[in-house]
Design an enzyme around this catalytic site. Structure first.
Site, mmCIF file in Angstrom:
data_model
loop_
_atom_site.group_PDB
_atom_site.id
_atom_site.type_symbol
_atom_site.label_atom_id
_atom_site.label_comp_id
_atom_site.label_asym_id
_atom_site.label_seq_id
_atom_site.Cartn_x
_atom_site.Cartn_y
_atom_site.Cartn_z
ATOM 1 N N GLU A 161 0.848 -1.196 0.000
ATOM 2 C CA GLU A 161 0.000 0.000 0.000
ATOM 3 C C GLU A 161 0.875 1.236 0.000
ATOM 4 O OE1 GLU A 161 -2.904 0.073 3.133
ATOM 5 O OE2 GLU A 161 -2.966 2.274 3.191
ATOM 6 N N GLU A 166 -2.879 11.637 3.145
ATOM 7 C CA GLU A 166 -3.965 11.543 4.113
ATOM 8 C C GLU A 166 -3.911 12.795 4.992
ATOM 9 O OE1 GLU A 166 -4.789 7.088 5.382
ATOM 10 O OE2 GLU A 166 -2.657 7.566 5.589
#
Length: 284
Positions: A161, A166
């Site tokens: 990932e 974010e």
């Protein structure tokens, strides 16, 4: 953004973004280079992005709260994801209708709805650069994310990932970029951070990752802030990023990292995506 209780970054680099040009050697597109795939989101308001390129995930309980005990139920409703008629894709988290009974993992019913769009099985980047120009929502309990997952068919975290960006809850000016793999995931994810000049919800920024052989560099507005190589991984340094990786866009609500929303949480909380561009090599 899978199965993390908190994202305590193993390596963190921050700095005020100044709009400087990209540093040499980051894998940025050469002048005049064209993307091999792009999404510009032109179209009428309240229409869905093309299914040729985009999947829409649904649910919450069956996905075990999306691995983070999240409170939103992902839908394919245009109230949660649609073009805005001005060249943007809007992904909006909203309180669930009072009469809805949307099954939730951590409680009987989900109290929020939102959307999670992916290019899984349709478009993936092998090596090169992915750029997303977006404006991200901020507020208590929110976790908007732009990220990638590997297409190697292995269960997460062996899947690999890359969190391109974010922005968590009460840290509206902080952008996190992180990698997760077989022995470095959840709170042991490895990455860095950058500081925006204002809240992420106030302006569009270009969030990017340069994914080169055995080297990944994160940047915001052309300014690199973290580079990962195999030497920075814990033993046995299991680098899982030499593979096709697809893109995900979502706005999560609640869960282990941002904590619960409250009366100050904006509604709707909208991620506006101006464009997505893949440079280099990939699959489509």
């Amino acid at each position: 953004m899978n199965r993390r209780t908190r994202l305590a970054l193993a390596l963190a680099l921050g700095g005020l973004l100044c709009g400087c040009a990209s540093a040499p050697g980051t894998g940025s597109p050469a002048a005049g280079e064209k993307p091999f795939w792009q999404a510009e989101f032109d179209g009428a308001a309240a229409t869905r992005p093309p299914e040729r390129w985009w999947n829409t995930d649904i649910g919450n309980r069956d996905a075990e709260g999306w691995g983070n005990n999240e409170l939103q139920y992902y839908t394919d409703d245009v109230a949660n994801s649609a073009l805005d008629g001005a060249g943007h894709l809007s992904i909006s988290a909203r309180p669930a209708p009072t009469d809805s009974e949307l099954p939730c993992y951590t409680q009987e019913f989900c109290t929020w709805t939102s959307a999670r769009l992916t290019t899984g099985g349709k478009v993936a980047l092998t090596h090169g650069r992915v750029e997303i120009r977006a404006k991200l929502p901020t507020g208590t309990g929110l976790l908007p994310a732009i990220w990638m997952l590997g297409d190697n068919g292995v269960e997460w975290p062996g899947q690999g990932e890359i969190d391109i960006c974010e922005v968590v809850g009460g840290e509206p000016r902080t952008v996190y970029g992180t990698a997760h793999g077989p022995t470095y995931f959840n709170e042991d994810g490895i990455g860095g951070s950058a500081t925006l000049p204002a809240d992420a919800s106030q302006a569009f920024h270009t969030y990017a990752v340069d994914k080169q052989p055995r080297r990944i560099t994160w940047s915001v507005d052309g300014k690199p802030y973290f580079t990962l190589t195999p030497s920075k991984l814990p033993a046995p340094r299991d680098w899982v990023f030499e593979q096709d990786m697809h893109l995900l866009l979502n706005v999560a609500v609640g869960g282990d990292w941002p904590g619960p929303p409250d009366t100050s949480t904006p509604s709707p909380a909208t991620m506006a995506v101006d464009y997505v561009r893949f440079y280099g090599t990939g699959r489509m």
